[in-house]
Write a protein that holds these residues in place. Structure first.
Motif, short mmCIF file in Angstrom:
data_model
loop_
_atom_site.label_atom_id
_atom_site.label_comp_id
_atom_site.label_asym_id
_atom_site.label_seq_id
_atom_site.Cartn_x
_atom_site.Cartn_y
_atom_site.Cartn_z
N ARG A 25 1.03 -5.34 -8.60
CA ARG A 25 1.38 -4.59 -9.79
C ARG A 25 2.26 -3.41 -9.42
NH1 ARG A 25 -4.14 -3.63 -13.01
NH2 ARG A 25 -5.16 -4.19 -11.07
N PRO A 26 3.24 -3.10 -10.26
CA PRO A 26 4.14 -1.98 -9.95
C PRO A 26 3.37 -0.68 -9.80
CG PRO A 26 5.01 -3.31 -11.76
CD PRO A 26 3.62 -3.80 -11.49
N GLY A 27 3.68 0.07 -8.76
CA GLY A 27 3.03 1.35 -8.54
C GLY A 27 1.69 1.27 -7.85
N GLU A 28 1.17 0.08 -7.63
CA GLU A 28 -0.13 -0.08 -6.98
C GLU A 28 0.06 -0.06 -5.47
OE1 GLU A 28 -2.50 -3.87 -7.12
OE2 GLU A 28 -3.75 -2.60 -8.39
N PRO A 29 -0.76 0.71 -4.74
CA PRO A 29 -0.60 0.77 -3.29
C PRO A 29 -0.93 -0.56 -2.64
CG PRO A 29 -2.62 1.87 -3.95
CD PRO A 29 -1.88 1.55 -5.21
N THR A 30 -0.29 -0.80 -1.52
CA THR A 30 -0.57 -2.03 -0.78
C THR A 30 -1.85 -1.86 0.02
OG1 THR A 30 0.75 -1.23 1.07
CG2 THR A 30 1.88 -2.57 -0.60
N GLY A 31 -2.40 -2.98 0.45
CA GLY A 31 -3.60 -2.94 1.27
C GLY A 31 -4.84 -3.25 0.46
N ASP A 32 -6.00 -3.11 1.13
CA ASP A 32 -7.27 -3.36 0.46
C ASP A 32 -8.05 -2.05 0.34
OD1 ASP A 32 -8.24 -2.82 3.00
OD2 ASP A 32 -8.66 -4.92 3.47
N VAL A 33 -9.29 -2.14 -0.10
CA VAL A 33 -10.09 -0.95 -0.35
C VAL A 33 -10.25 -0.09 0.90
CG1 VAL A 33 -12.40 -0.14 -1.00
CG2 VAL A 33 -11.37 -2.03 -2.24
N TYR A 34 -10.49 -0.73 2.02
CA TYR A 34 -10.68 0.03 3.25
C TYR A 34 -9.39 0.74 3.63
CZ TYR A 34 -12.45 1.22 7.87
OH TYR A 34 -12.87 1.91 8.98
N ASP A 35 -8.24 0.09 3.42
CA ASP A 35 -6.95 0.73 3.68
C ASP A 35 -6.78 1.96 2.81
OD1 ASP A 35 -6.15 -1.18 5.56
OD2 ASP A 35 -5.26 -2.47 4.01
N TRP A 36 -7.11 1.84 1.52
CA TRP A 36 -6.96 2.97 0.60
C TRP A 36 -7.85 4.13 1.04
CZ3 TRP A 36 -7.92 -0.59 -4.22
CH2 TRP A 36 -6.82 -1.46 -4.37
N TYR A 37 -9.07 3.78 1.45
CA TYR A 37 -10.00 4.82 1.89
C TYR A 37 -9.47 5.55 3.12
CZ TYR A 37 -13.94 6.92 4.27
OH TYR A 37 -14.74 7.80 4.94
N ARG A 38 -9.03 4.79 4.13
CA ARG A 38 -8.56 5.41 5.36
C ARG A 38 -7.30 6.24 5.12
NH1 ARG A 38 -10.83 3.58 10.13
NH2 ARG A 38 -9.67 5.35 10.95
N ARG A 39 -6.40 5.73 4.31
CA ARG A 39 -5.17 6.48 4.02
C ARG A 39 -5.46 7.72 3.19
NH1 ARG A 39 -2.19 1.51 1.56
NH2 ARG A 39 -0.82 3.09 0.64
N GLY A 40 -6.40 7.59 2.24
CA GLY A 40 -6.78 8.75 1.44
C GLY A 40 -7.43 9.82 2.29
N ALA A 41 -8.33 9.42 3.20
CA ALA A 41 -8.98 10.38 4.09
C ALA A 41 -7.95 11.06 4.99
CB ALA A 41 -10.04 9.67 4.93
N LYS A 42 -6.96 10.32 5.43
CA LYS A 42 -5.92 10.90 6.28
C LYS A 42 -5.10 11.93 5.51
CE LYS A 42 -2.27 9.50 9.54
NZ LYS A 42 -1.13 10.30 9.04
N LEU A 43 -4.75 11.61 4.27
CA LEU A 43 -4.01 12.57 3.44
C LEU A 43 -4.83 13.84 3.20
CD1 LEU A 43 -2.46 10.11 0.82
CD2 LEU A 43 -1.17 11.62 2.35
N LEU A 44 -6.12 13.67 2.99
CA LEU A 44 -6.99 14.83 2.80
C LEU A 44 -7.02 15.69 4.06
CD1 LEU A 44 -9.05 16.38 1.08
CD2 LEU A 44 -10.81 14.80 1.91
N ALA A 45 -7.14 15.03 5.21
CA ALA A 45 -7.16 15.76 6.48
C ALA A 45 -5.85 16.49 6.74
CB ALA A 45 -7.45 14.79 7.64
N GLU A 46 -4.75 15.97 6.21
CA GLU A 46 -3.44 16.58 6.42
C GLU A 46 -3.11 17.63 5.36
OE1 GLU A 46 -0.95 13.15 6.44
OE2 GLU A 46 -1.32 12.70 8.58
#
Length: 216
Positions: A25-46
């Protein structure tokens, strides 16, 4: 939580990413739930809580039972200034696991940010009882109780700009005494002094940090 340290209770979300890949879907991030979690946690840490909220909210929607995802989302929401949303997610984690002292702490300081100091004091006290060695829990509770005492008049009237100060109602300011407020002053407030995890600020300013030496 502004230190950006990642706290993953219970080993993180389900290994292998329990959700369907977020592609198509347009605008939807790639990857699965675990990918979203890890990337979100990384953004928070940064130090990018707003961007982290976007990914972590999607992960939480896909895996609503994951305490680790929901807690990370609450931390990001708190850092982004969405205190009501952060409180709801911290509360969900705490209700699902009453022994989670960190969720109680997050619930407490989110409530303080929203001006509900009595609720804040209650949950900060529970966090301290469960983890008495955690210094920032104790500091937040101490300042919350100080604000409650100040609002009760223990230290004299609060001055404008002080933590916990409430503007008097317009009719009281004009010298009119309301029937439900015989003293003619402002409302007593719901009670907690904002605990100082950041110098000079209140419990609502307490950082949602994880001291590795004190708290897993």
């Amino acid at each position: 939580m502004s230190d950006g340290q990642e706290r993953v209770g219970g080993g993180g979300p389900t290994e292998g990413g329990g959700g369907a890949p977020g592609q198509g879907r347009p605008g939807e991030p790639t990857g699965d739930v675990y990918d979203w979690y890890r990337r979100g946690a990384k953004l928070l840490a940064e130090g990018h809580p707003g961007a982290a909220v976007q990914l972590l909210a999607r992960a939480a929607a896909a895996e609503p039972q994951s305490h680790s995802i929901r807690e990370a989302l609450a931390r990001a929401q708190y850092d982004a200034g969405s205190y009501a949303a952060a409180l709801e997610n911290f509360r969900a984690v705490a209700m699902a696991d009453p022994s989670d002292d960190y969720a109680r702490f997050g619930w407490g300081i989110s409530a303080a940010r929203l001006g509900d100091f009595e609720t804040s004091a209650k949950h900060l006290a529970l966090a301290v009882a469960m983890s008495p060695g955690t210094a920032h829990y104790r500091a937040a509770l101490k300042q919350t109780r100080a604000t409650l005492a100040a609002r009760a008049g223990a230290y004299g009237p609060l001055l404008p700009g002080a933590p916990g100060y409430l503007e008097p109602p317009a009719d009281a300011a004009a010298g009119t005494v309301r029937p439900e407020d015989p003293a003619g002053g402002g409302a007593a407030g719901r009670g907690e002094g904002q605990g100082t995890d950041k110098a000079g600020n209140g419990a609502g300013d307490a950082e949602l940090t994880d001291n590795e030496d004190e708290h897993e």
